[in-house]
Design a protein around this motif. Structure first.
Motif, PDB file in Angstrom:
ATOM      1  N   ILE A   1     -34.010  26.888  -7.334  1.00  0.00           N
ATOM      2  CA  ILE A   1     -32.668  27.251  -7.814  1.00  0.00           C
ATOM      3  C   ILE A   1     -31.596  26.634  -6.924  1.00  0.00           C
ATOM      4  O   ILE A   1     -30.581  26.107  -7.405  1.00  0.00           O
ATOM      5  CB  ILE A   1     -32.513  28.793  -7.864  1.00  0.00           C
ATOM      6  N   LEU A   2     -31.818  26.658  -5.608  1.00  0.00           N
ATOM      7  CA  LEU A   2     -30.870  26.063  -4.659  1.00  0.00           C
ATOM      8  C   LEU A   2     -30.747  24.564  -4.882  1.00  0.00           C
ATOM      9  O   LEU A   2     -29.632  24.010  -4.839  1.00  0.00           O
ATOM     10  CB  LEU A   2     -31.320  26.351  -3.226  1.00  0.00           C
ATOM     11  N   GLU A   3     -31.858  23.889  -5.144  1.00  0.00           N
ATOM     12  CA  GLU A   3     -31.827  22.444  -5.403  1.00  0.00           C
ATOM     13  C   GLU A   3     -30.997  22.137  -6.644  1.00  0.00           C
ATOM     14  O   GLU A   3     -30.195  21.190  -6.652  1.00  0.00           O
ATOM     15  CB  GLU A   3     -33.251  21.922  -5.587  1.00  0.00           C
ATOM     16  N   ILE A   4     -31.182  22.948  -7.691  1.00  0.00           N
ATOM     17  CA  ILE A   4     -30.421  22.741  -8.928  1.00  0.00           C
ATOM     18  C   ILE A   4     -28.936  23.013  -8.695  1.00  0.00           C
ATOM     19  O   ILE A   4     -28.066  22.290  -9.219  1.00  0.00           O
ATOM     20  CB  ILE A   4     -30.971  23.664 -10.050  1.00  0.00           C
ATOM     21  N   CYS A   5     -28.623  24.036  -7.908  1.00  0.00           N
ATOM     22  CA  CYS A   5     -27.216  24.360  -7.623  1.00  0.00           C
ATOM     23  C   CYS A   5     -26.526  23.229  -6.857  1.00  0.00           C
ATOM     24  O   CYS A   5     -25.337  22.959  -7.062  1.00  0.00           O
ATOM     25  CB  CYS A   5     -27.121  25.659  -6.825  1.00  0.00           C
ATOM     26  N   ILE A   6     -27.253  22.566  -5.961  1.00  0.00           N
ATOM     27  CA  ILE A   6     -26.670  21.492  -5.157  1.00  0.00           C
ATOM     28  C   ILE A   6     -26.310  20.290  -6.026  1.00  0.00           C
ATOM     29  O   ILE A   6     -25.239  19.699  -5.880  1.00  0.00           O
ATOM     30  CB  ILE A   6     -27.637  21.072  -4.024  1.00  0.00           C
ATOM     31  N   VAL A   7     -27.197  19.942  -6.953  1.00  0.00           N
ATOM     32  CA  VAL A   7     -26.979  18.730  -7.773  1.00  0.00           C
ATOM     33  C   VAL A   7     -26.422  19.056  -9.157  1.00  0.00           C
ATOM     34  O   VAL A   7     -26.009  18.149  -9.887  1.00  0.00           O
ATOM     35  CB  VAL A   7     -28.291  17.928  -7.927  1.00  0.00           C
ATOM     36  N   GLY A   8     -26.387  20.338  -9.518  1.00  0.00           N
ATOM     37  CA  GLY A   8     -25.989  20.720 -10.864  1.00  0.00           C
ATOM     38  C   GLY A   8     -24.486  20.849 -11.040  1.00  0.00           C
ATOM     39  O   GLY A   8     -23.694  20.615 -10.115  1.00  0.00           O
ATOM     40  N   SER A   9     -24.100  21.256 -12.235  1.00  0.00           N
ATOM     41  CA  SER A   9     -22.688  21.397 -12.579  1.00  0.00           C
ATOM     42  C   SER A   9     -22.135  22.720 -12.057  1.00  0.00           C
ATOM     43  O   SER A   9     -22.883  23.599 -11.596  1.00  0.00           O
ATOM     44  CB  SER A   9     -22.516  21.343 -14.098  1.00  0.00           C
ATOM     45  N   LYS A  10     -20.820  22.874 -12.159  1.00  0.00           N
ATOM     46  CA  LYS A  10     -20.162  24.114 -11.748  1.00  0.00           C
ATOM     47  C   LYS A  10     -20.637  25.282 -12.600  1.00  0.00           C
ATOM     48  O   LYS A  10     -20.817  26.401 -12.096  1.00  0.00           O
ATOM     49  CB  LYS A  10     -18.643  23.952 -11.876  1.00  0.00           C
ATOM     50  N   GLU A  11     -20.868  25.031 -13.887  1.00  0.00           N
ATOM     51  CA  GLU A  11     -21.339  26.080 -14.800  1.00  0.00           C
ATOM     52  C   GLU A  11     -22.718  26.584 -14.387  1.00  0.00           C
ATOM     53  O   GLU A  11     -22.985  27.787 -14.429  1.00  0.00           O
ATOM     54  CB  GLU A  11     -21.390  25.526 -16.231  1.00  0.00           C
ATOM     55  N   THR A  12     -23.587  25.649 -13.956  1.00  0.00           N
ATOM     56  CA  THR A  12     -24.930  26.027 -13.505  1.00  0.00           C
ATOM     57  C   THR A  12     -24.850  26.893 -12.264  1.00  0.00           C
ATOM     58  O   THR A  12     -25.564  27.892 -12.134  1.00  0.00           O
ATOM     59  CB  THR A  12     -25.767  24.766 -13.205  1.00  0.00           C
ATOM     60  N   ARG A  13     -23.976  26.510 -11.330  1.00  0.00           N
ATOM     61  CA  ARG A  13     -23.813  27.296 -10.099  1.00  0.00           C
ATOM     62  C   ARG A  13     -23.274  28.689 -10.398  1.00  0.00           C
ATOM     63  O   ARG A  13     -23.696  29.676  -9.799  1.00  0.00           O
ATOM     64  CB  ARG A  13     -22.886  26.558  -9.125  1.00  0.00           C
ATOM     65  N   GLN A  14     -22.331  28.793 -11.324  1.00  0.00           N
ATOM     66  CA  GLN A  14     -21.774  30.095 -11.696  1.00  0.00           C
ATOM     67  C   GLN A  14     -22.839  30.990 -12.330  1.00  0.00           C
ATOM     68  O   GLN A  14     -22.908  32.191 -12.052  1.00  0.00           O
ATOM     69  CB  GLN A  14     -20.600  29.913 -12.657  1.00  0.00           C
ATOM     70  N   LYS A  15     -23.669  30.385 -13.192  1.00  0.00           N
ATOM     71  CA  LYS A  15     -24.756  31.134 -13.829  1.00  0.00           C
ATOM     72  C   LYS A  15     -25.744  31.637 -12.778  1.00  0.00           C
ATOM     73  O   LYS A  15     -26.197  32.788 -12.828  1.00  0.00           O
ATOM     74  CB  LYS A  15     -25.477  30.237 -14.844  1.00  0.00           C
ATOM     75  N   ALA A  16     -26.058  30.765 -11.814  1.00  0.00           N
ATOM     76  CA  ALA A  16     -27.000  31.140 -10.753  1.00  0.00           C
ATOM     77  C   ALA A  16     -26.447  32.287  -9.909  1.00  0.00           C
ATOM     78  O   ALA A  16     -27.154  33.246  -9.601  1.00  0.00           O
ATOM     79  CB  ALA A  16     -27.306  29.924  -9.869  1.00  0.00           C
ATOM     80  N   VAL A  17     -25.171  32.194  -9.557  1.00  0.00           N
ATOM     81  CA  VAL A  17     -24.552  33.233  -8.722  1.00  0.00           C
ATOM     82  C   VAL A  17     -24.494  34.564  -9.467  1.00  0.00           C
ATOM     83  O   VAL A  17     -24.820  35.623  -8.908  1.00  0.00           O
ATOM     84  CB  VAL A  17     -23.134  32.804  -8.277  1.00  0.00           C
ATOM     85  N   SER A  18     -24.103  34.533 -10.734  1.00  0.00           N
ATOM     86  CA  SER A  18     -23.913  35.770 -11.502  1.00  0.00           C
ATOM     87  C   SER A  18     -25.233  36.506 -11.741  1.00  0.00           C
ATOM     88  O   SER A  18     -25.270  37.749 -11.744  1.00  0.00           O
ATOM     89  CB  SER A  18     -23.232  35.476 -12.839  1.00  0.00           C
ATOM     90  N   THR A  19     -26.329  35.764 -11.944  1.00  0.00           N
ATOM     91  CA  THR A  19     -27.609  36.413 -12.249  1.00  0.00           C
ATOM     92  C   THR A  19     -28.484  36.630 -11.017  1.00  0.00           C
ATOM     93  O   THR A  19     -29.318  37.529 -11.008  1.00  0.00           O
ATOM     94  CB  THR A  19     -28.412  35.594 -13.287  1.00  0.00           C
ATOM     95  N   CYS A  20     -28.291  35.820  -9.982  1.00  0.00           N
ATOM     96  CA  CYS A  20     -29.148  35.931  -8.794  1.00  0.00           C
ATOM     97  C   CYS A  20     -28.586  36.859  -7.723  1.00  0.00           C
ATOM     98  O   CYS A  20     -29.352  37.373  -6.903  1.00  0.00           O
ATOM     99  CB  CYS A  20     -29.387  34.543  -8.177  1.00  0.00           C
ATOM    100  N   THR A  21     -27.270  37.079  -7.722  1.00  0.00           N
ATOM    101  CA  THR A  21     -26.669  37.926  -6.680  1.00  0.00           C
ATOM    102  C   THR A  21     -27.245  39.345  -6.671  1.00  0.00           C
ATOM    103  O   THR A  21     -27.673  39.832  -5.617  1.00  0.00           O
ATOM    104  CB  THR A  21     -25.142  37.972  -6.836  1.00  0.00           C
ATOM    105  N   PRO A  22     -27.293  40.058  -7.819  1.00  0.00           N
ATOM    106  CA  PRO A  22     -27.870  41.411  -7.779  1.00  0.00           C
ATOM    107  C   PRO A  22     -29.345  41.405  -7.414  1.00  0.00           C
ATOM    108  O   PRO A  22     -29.821  42.315  -6.726  1.00  0.00           O
ATOM    109  CB  PRO A  22     -27.639  41.948  -9.202  1.00  0.00           C
ATOM    110  N   HIS A  23     -30.062  40.372  -7.860  1.00  0.00           N
ATOM    111  CA  HIS A  23     -31.488  40.288  -7.527  1.00  0.00           C
ATOM    112  C   HIS A  23     -31.694  40.085  -6.031  1.00  0.00           C
ATOM    113  O   HIS A  23     -32.536  40.746  -5.404  1.00  0.00           O
ATOM    114  CB  HIS A  23     -32.152  39.150  -8.305  1.00  0.00           C
ATOM    115  N   LEU A  24     -30.927  39.191  -5.438  1.00  0.00           N
ATOM    116  CA  LEU A  24     -31.032  38.940  -4.001  1.00  0.00           C
ATOM    117  C   LEU A  24     -30.638  40.183  -3.196  1.00  0.00           C
ATOM    118  O   LEU A  24     -31.289  40.515  -2.196  1.00  0.00           O
ATOM    119  CB  LEU A  24     -30.139  37.759  -3.605  1.00  0.00           C
ATOM    120  N   ALA A  25     -29.587  40.864  -3.648  1.00  0.00           N
ATOM    121  CA  ALA A  25     -29.140  42.076  -2.959  1.00  0.00           C
ATOM    122  C   ALA A  25     -30.228  43.150  -3.009  1.00  0.00           C
ATOM    123  O   ALA A  25     -30.523  43.806  -2.004  1.00  0.00           O
ATOM    124  CB  ALA A  25     -27.854  42.600  -3.589  1.00  0.00           C
ATOM    125  N   SER A  26     -30.849  43.313  -4.176  1.00  0.00           N
ATOM    126  CA  SER A  26     -31.922  44.284  -4.330  1.00  0.00           C
ATOM    127  C   SER A  26     -33.130  43.910  -3.472  1.00  0.00           C
ATOM    128  O   SER A  26     -33.746  44.768  -2.820  1.00  0.00           O
ATOM    129  CB  SER A  26     -32.338  44.370  -5.800  1.00  0.00           C
TER     130      SER A  26
END
Length: 277
Positions: free
Chosen positions: A184-209
């Motif tokens: 996921i981090l690799e995709i966020c580095i090379v991906g678009s802003k939309e991809t990064r936003q999607k990753a942050v919105s769905t992964c933040t609660p999972h990482l926190a948990s």
């Protein structure tokens, strides 16, 4: 509060067809496990609080060990499956619907629960054969290793299988989690802003948990394996209960607030009740 919050989100996910997606089905399994873990603690704890003598029978002690340890195993495995689901959704969006079908999600969840239940039956069967020479556990609830330490018979088989079980419960899911988040981090580095936003919105609660649960587990493992008498008894009690109280409260609040679909549906339910004559 734990029962209400988790039951509410289970009901919302089950009743709303728009939430019948892999991510929310994994969440539903997570919330069910929170109720299961709470059921393994609070009835026993309530009896102890109301009783003048803080004792528990050996069968009930083993039952509590089984419930609480399977709860921890299911929680970590469920979080590992959720990380893999997020990896597929973010890194392989075009293949996601074919690689993560409803049937596969149901199979993953069923195998995970069955695996965790069956695996710990072996530990319980090994513990039951032990001859216990003590009857005092310095813990709020029954835990596996403190009970093994009370034995005056040979515990080598228990210790060897305990190490093997630790590898299965912690190392294997951790590999899946690390793999998923590296991709996921690799995709966020090379991906678009939309991809990064999607990753942050769905992964933040999972990482926190995941971080919250890992912290609680680490303390519980250290407390059971090492001498913690230098730590305040009040702090030990608080951190022991953190493992079983904060996570079941943290998850429904975190996901209920962070996941937009769940938040909107819950808001709609609240406002519909308020507007009812």
């Amino acid at each position: 509060m734990i029962v209400f919050a988790n039951s509410l989100l289970i009901g919302v996910i089950c009743m709303k067809r728009s939430l019948h997606e892999p991510m929310y089905i994994f969440l539903c399994s997570l919330f069910v496990n929170e109720l299961y873990g709470s059921a393994g603690l609070f009835p026993f704890l309530l009896v102890q609080i109301l009783s003048d003598i803080h004792t528990i029978s050996v069968p009930l002690c083993f039952l509590q060990i089984y419930c609480l340890h399977t709860y921890g195993s299911i929680e970590f495995c469920n979080l590992a499956l959720m990380s893999y689901d997020r990896y597929l959704a973010i890194c392989c969006p075009l293949q996601y619907n074919t690689r993560m079908t409803s049937n596969k999600v149901a199979l993953f969840i069923a195998v995970m629960w069955l695996y965790c239940f069956m695996k710990f039956l072996i530990i319980i069967s090994l513990n039951i054969r032990l001859q216990l020479c003590g009857n005092v556990i310095n813990s709020v609830y029954c835990s596996n290793y403190p009970v093994v330490k009370l034995a005056c018979s040979d515990t080598r088989v228990n210790n060897i299988y305990g190490i093997f079980d630790t590898i299965l419960v912690i190392i294997v899911p951790s590999i899946l989690i690390f793999f998923s988040y590296i991709k996921i981090l690799e995709i966020c580095i090379v991906g678009s802003k939309e991809t990064r936003q999607k990753a942050v919105s769905t992964c933040t609660p999972h990482l926190a948990s995941l971080l919250n649960f890992s912290f609680a587990c680490c303390f519980e493992i250290f407390q059971s394996r090492f001498d913690m008498t230098s730590v305040s008894s009040v702090l030990r009690i608080i951190l022991s209960l953190y493992f079983l109280i904060c996570q079941p409260l943290f998850n429904p609040i975190m996901y209920g607030l962070r996941m937009s679909k769940i938040r909107q549906i819950c808001k709609g339910l609240v406002f519909s009740q308020i507007n009812c004559p």
